[in-house]
Structures are given as structure tokens and as C-alpha cells.
Motif scaffolding. Structure first.
Motif, PDB file in Angstrom:
ATOM      1  N   ASP A  74      51.672   2.207  49.236  1.00 25.27           N
ATOM      2  CA  ASP A  74      52.377   1.531  48.192  1.00 25.27           C
ATOM      3  C   ASP A  74      51.805   1.896  46.708  1.00 25.27           C
ATOM      4  OD1 ASP A  74      53.888   0.121  46.237  1.00 25.27           O
ATOM      5  OD2 ASP A  74      54.021  -1.899  47.295  1.00 25.27           O
ATOM      6  N   PRO A  75      52.298   2.790  45.758  1.00 31.02           N
ATOM      7  CA  PRO A  75      51.473   3.114  44.789  1.00 31.02           C
ATOM      8  C   PRO A  75      51.225   2.046  43.726  1.00 31.02           C
ATOM      9  CG  PRO A  75      53.809   3.693  44.599  1.00 31.02           C
ATOM     10  CD  PRO A  75      53.339   3.302  45.953  1.00 31.02           C
ATOM     11  N   ASN A  76      51.864   0.761  43.991  1.00 31.45           N
ATOM     12  CA  ASN A  76      51.650  -0.592  43.289  1.00 31.45           C
ATOM     13  C   ASN A  76      50.473  -1.351  43.714  1.00 31.45           C
ATOM     14  OD1 ASN A  76      54.218  -0.417  41.521  1.00 31.45           O
ATOM     15  ND2 ASN A  76      55.155  -0.494  43.435  1.00 31.45           N
ATOM     16  N   THR A  77      49.961  -1.008  44.891  1.00 29.71           N
ATOM     17  CA  THR A  77      48.664  -1.590  45.269  1.00 29.71           C
ATOM     18  C   THR A  77      47.659  -1.170  45.989  1.00 29.71           C
ATOM     19  OG1 THR A  77      50.039  -2.039  47.491  1.00 29.71           O
ATOM     20  CG2 THR A  77      50.420  -3.985  45.840  1.00 29.71           C
ATOM     21  N   TYR A  83      56.082   0.860  39.902  1.00 34.07           N
ATOM     22  CA  TYR A  83      56.864   1.756  40.566  1.00 34.07           C
ATOM     23  C   TYR A  83      57.868   1.359  41.414  1.00 34.07           C
ATOM     24  CZ  TYR A  83      52.818   4.918  39.519  1.00 34.07           C
ATOM     25  OH  TYR A  83      51.852   5.472  38.789  1.00 34.07           O
ATOM     26  N   ARG A  84      59.191   1.208  41.040  1.00 34.41           N
ATOM     27  CA  ARG A  84      60.302   0.198  41.862  1.00 34.41           C
ATOM     28  C   ARG A  84      60.975   1.172  42.832  1.00 34.41           C
ATOM     29  NH1 ARG A  84      60.911  -4.231  39.176  1.00 34.41           N
ATOM     30  NH2 ARG A  84      60.412  -4.585  37.038  1.00 34.41           N
ATOM     31  N   LYS A  85      60.863   2.405  42.824  1.00 37.76           N
ATOM     32  CA  LYS A  85      61.382   3.359  43.584  1.00 37.76           C
ATOM     33  C   LYS A  85      60.487   4.525  43.999  1.00 37.76           C
ATOM     34  CE  LYS A  85      64.615   5.244  40.515  1.00 37.76           C
ATOM     35  NZ  LYS A  85      64.173   4.525  39.381  1.00 37.76           N
ATOM     36  N   PRO A  86      60.463   5.187  45.250  1.00 32.62           N
ATOM     37  CA  PRO A  86      59.519   6.309  45.353  1.00 32.62           C
ATOM     38  C   PRO A  86      59.858   7.339  44.323  1.00 32.62           C
ATOM     39  CG  PRO A  86      60.742   5.640  47.235  1.00 32.62           C
ATOM     40  CD  PRO A  86      61.305   5.005  46.330  1.00 32.62           C
ATOM     41  N   GLU A  87      60.895   7.563  43.608  1.00 30.86           N
ATOM     42  CA  GLU A  87      61.087   8.687  42.784  1.00 30.86           C
ATOM     43  C   GLU A  87      60.287   8.339  41.508  1.00 30.86           C
ATOM     44  OE1 GLU A  87      63.519   6.925  44.457  1.00 30.86           O
ATOM     45  OE2 GLU A  87      64.344   8.936  45.486  1.00 30.86           O
ATOM     46  N   GLU A  96      59.030  -7.119  46.664  1.00 25.74           N
ATOM     47  CA  GLU A  96      58.674  -7.730  45.474  1.00 25.74           C
ATOM     48  C   GLU A  96      58.798  -6.980  44.221  1.00 25.74           C
ATOM     49  OE1 GLU A  96      54.810  -8.046  48.082  1.00 25.74           O
ATOM     50  OE2 GLU A  96      57.238  -7.947  48.142  1.00 25.74           O
ATOM     51  N   TYR A  97      58.478  -5.654  44.482  1.00 19.41           N
ATOM     52  CA  TYR A  97      58.395  -4.643  43.438  1.00 19.41           C
ATOM     53  C   TYR A  97      59.558  -3.825  43.237  1.00 19.41           C
ATOM     54  CZ  TYR A  97      53.246  -5.400  43.653  1.00 19.41           C
ATOM     55  OH  TYR A  97      52.001  -5.967  43.591  1.00 19.41           O
ATOM     56  N   SER A  98      60.482  -3.817  44.181  1.00 23.12           N
ATOM     57  CA  SER A  98      61.314  -2.879  44.045  1.00 23.12           C
ATOM     58  C   SER A  98      62.727  -3.640  43.327  1.00 23.12           C
ATOM     59  CB  SER A  98      62.004  -2.138  45.467  1.00 23.12           C
ATOM     60  OG  SER A  98      62.419  -3.262  46.392  1.00 23.12           O
ATOM     61  N   ALA A 154      65.421 -12.231  40.129  1.00 23.16           N
ATOM     62  CA  ALA A 154      66.833 -12.927  40.401  1.00 23.16           C
ATOM     63  C   ALA A 154      66.999 -12.422  41.937  1.00 23.16           C
ATOM     64  CB  ALA A 154      67.891 -12.647  39.334  1.00 23.16           C
ATOM     65  N   GLU A 155      66.877 -11.279  42.239  1.00 21.13           N
ATOM     66  CA  GLU A 155      67.315 -10.383  43.232  1.00 21.13           C
ATOM     67  C   GLU A 155      66.397 -10.809  44.606  1.00 21.13           C
ATOM     68  OE1 GLU A 155      69.139  -6.043  41.729  1.00 21.13           O
ATOM     69  OE2 GLU A 155      67.194  -6.359  42.297  1.00 21.13           O
ATOM     70  N   TYR A 156      65.367 -10.959  44.135  1.00 23.57           N
ATOM     71  CA  TYR A 156      64.116 -11.191  45.151  1.00 23.57           C
ATOM     72  C   TYR A 156      64.332 -12.782  45.851  1.00 23.57           C
ATOM     73  CZ  TYR A 156      59.662 -12.500  47.520  1.00 23.57           C
ATOM     74  OH  TYR A 156      58.658 -12.672  48.499  1.00 23.57           O
ATOM     75  N   VAL A 157      64.659 -13.606  44.783  1.00 26.78           N
ATOM     76  CA  VAL A 157      64.768 -14.971  45.234  1.00 26.78           C
ATOM     77  C   VAL A 157      66.142 -15.330  45.941  1.00 26.78           C
ATOM     78  CG1 VAL A 157      65.513 -17.323  44.202  1.00 26.78           C
ATOM     79  CG2 VAL A 157      63.539 -15.933  43.272  1.00 26.78           C
ATOM     80  N   GLY A 158      67.261 -14.442  45.620  1.00 30.36           N
ATOM     81  CA  GLY A 158      68.417 -14.514  46.418  1.00 30.36           C
ATOM     82  C   GLY A 158      68.257 -14.063  47.839  1.00 30.36           C
TER      83      GLY A 158
END
Length: 307
Positions: free
Chosen positions: A77-80, A109-113, A138-140, A144-148
Motif C-alpha cells: 500500500d503506497p500510503n503505508t 493514494y486513493r486508487k492505484p492509478e 480507509e484510504y480509498s 462518510a463512505e467508510y462509516v456507512g
């Protein structure tokens, strides 16, 4: 008979000097031969040792070529991912520094692209790494989307429990309300607040805490003052007959006044100074002469004061 121009003493001195020159030349020749034989005795071992510890430029090129070929491919994961993992994947040190710099400034980085935007990353490297990029949810997602999704996962997990097993049940929030439905902001508890789309445990508690600090909400727009609050959730709230707690500007101390979100230290000091110099305050407009009370500050504080 040829007459000699040198005395006997001079001829002896010249002979001694010539002998000394001959002896010196012979000594130098012997030293040279010894040094040569000593150097030859070292043979290949000496030259090999020098090449081993002091490689030539040609050897350096071969060394770097070997490093470039030792690339390991694995999921990351490029975020971590840390620097050791990124280097193993074949990225150069300066590329790793750019990743760290991007992340330190809040970049995600929310998506691989998104990883393709890394400066200096070639198309070959990106195609090679793309199948191994895994972005954690949790990065993508937005908050609000994560909580839902988290609430949905918890409900699904609870539904799958064996009804015959005696286990502690996880409390499940009621269903989310639909557009057009509303919740009264000042009377709802955290469970009721979580029925609003985009509102989970974190924001439900934040709404309650901020309302207590204010003394009650008088406008839905005050929710924007909560850091990161999802603006799209405001449509589900209403403020019904607000009756906020009020601050008595003539009796409260500086420390008590500055606890309110709309009064900072300098404004609290301006209030106490005015009382000390001019006496009782009967209107907020009396404070408008102070640079600490522009029109906007007076307007938003008005519902929360009494005299």
C-alpha cells in the motif's frame, strides 16, 4: 715531458671523489634490483587485493547493474509502505523521498492509478507494480463512505451469528433516514444522530460536545464549525424553537467568558475592561467600538448573551 697542473694532493682528492661516485651508483643499482624483486614476489595477490577494495569505474557499473536486477515484487500500500519495502520494489531512493514528502503533506493514494503520478516513474515500472498495489479501504473512501460501510459490515456480521449461541450482541443503529426526513438537532442523542447518512460514532459525539459548549444550536449552519463535518448531512437536521443557554456579560469572570466558542481571550478582556471603565453593559453594540468585536462577531454571539 708534459708538465702537470695538479699537485699530488689535488690528484688524490680527485681520485677519492671518483671512487665515491662509482660506489654510490653501485649502491643505487642494488636497491633498485631489490625493490623490483620484492614487488614481483607479491604477484596476483597484491593486484587482486587492490581491485577488491578499490574498484575501477568498470567494476562500479557492474555492481549497480546487479542491484537493479534484484527487484522483489509483493503486495504493498503506497500510503503505508516503509522505505525498505519501497526500495525492494525497485524504486530509487529519490523516488522514495518523494513518496514520503507527498504523504507528509497530507497526500493520499486513493486508487492505484494515483501512484502513476509519482515523479520519475517509468511506464515499465508502473505496469510492473500495478498488479501489486493494494489500497486499504480507509484510504480509498471518504470518512462518510467508510462509516456507512463499517456500519453495514457490523450489521451483516451480527446477522450471521448463530442464534443458538449465547453471545453478547453488538448494538445496531436504527436504519438510516431517507431524504425528506429530519432529526431535531438539539434534542437528538448519539444513537438518533447516527441515523443520518454520513454520521457515525465520531461525528455524533462531536455534535453533542459542540452543542454543549455553545449552550445549544440556533442554526444548522453551526455544524460547519465542526472540523471536517460532512456538509451533505446538514439537510437531515432542523432546529426547532431554539432556547440556548445565555452568558451574563455583567457578572461572569474573564475565565468563564472565554470558555464559550465565540469568545476568545481578547474579547473576554474587552468585556471585563468595558465593565470596569464604563459600568454595566446593556447591549452588545456598546462593544462595537472595540476592534475585537466586528459586526460578524456581535451577530453570532447575540443569541448567547444576557445582561
Amino acid at each position: 715531458m708534459i708538465k702537470s697542473y695538479f699537485s699530488k694532493r689535488d690528484r688524490q682528492a680527485i681520485a677519492a671523489l671518483a671512487l665515491l661516485i662509482v660506489f654510490g651508483c653501485g649502491f643505487m643499482w642494488v636497491l633498485g634490483e631489490y625493490g623490483k624483486s620484492h614487488s614481483d614476489s607479491q604477484g596476483r595477490d597484491s593486484s587482486y587485493s587492490q581491485r577488491r577494495y578499490y574498484p575501477k569505474k568498470k567494476d562500479k557499473k557492474y555492481y549497480y547493474a546487479t542491484e537493479l536486477n534484484s527487484v522483489e515484487l509483493f503486495y504493498f500500500d503506497p500510503n503505508t509502505a516503509d522505505s525498505a519495502a519501497l526500495l525492494k520494489l525497485g524504486l530509487r531512493p529519490w523516488q522514495v523521498r518523494n513518496i514520503y514528502k507527498y504523504r507528509s503533506h497530507g497526500g493520499i493514494y486513493r486508487k492505484p492509478e494515483d501512484f502513476a503520478q509519482l515523479y520519475g516513474l517509468s511506464a515499465h515500472q508502473y505496469k510492473q507494480l500495478l498488479p501489486y498495489i493494494r489500497i486499504a479501504k480507509e484510504y480509498s473512501m471518504t470518512a462518510a463512505e467508510y462509516v456507512g460501510r463499517d456500519n453495514h459490515d457490523r450489521r451483516t456480521s451480527s446477522d450471521n451469528h448463530d442464534s443458538h449461541e449465547s453471545k453478547e450482541l453488538i448494538p445496531i443503529p436504527k436504519r438510516k433516514i431517507s431524504p425528506g426526513e429530519h432529526i431535531i438537532l438539539n434534542t437528538a442523542d448519539t444513537t438518533e444522530l447516527q441515523r443520518v447518512p454520513g454520521i457515525g460514532s465520531y461525528y455524533s459525539k462531536a455534535i453533542i460536545r459542540y452543542g454543549e459548549r455553545l449552550g445549544g444550536y440556533v442554526s444548522i449552519d453551526q455544524l460547519d464549525e465542526i472540523e471536517g463535518f460532512p456538509a451533505e448531512a446538514k439537510q437531515y437536521f432542523v432546529v426547532d424553537n431554539p432556547s440556548p443557554s445565555r452568558l451574563n456579560l455583567n457578572s461572569m469572570t474573564l475565565a468563564e467568558l472565554k470558555r464559550h466558542p465565540y469568545i476568545n481571550y481578547y474579547q473576554a478582556k474587552a468585556i471585563t475592561d468595558y465593565r470596569r471603565i464604563h459600568g454595566r453593559i446593556t447591549s452588545l453594540q456598546q462593544l462595537s467600538t472595540s476592534p475585537d468585536f466586528p459586526k460578524e462577531a456581535i451577530k453570532r454571539l447575540s443569541p448567547y448573551v444576557t445582561y
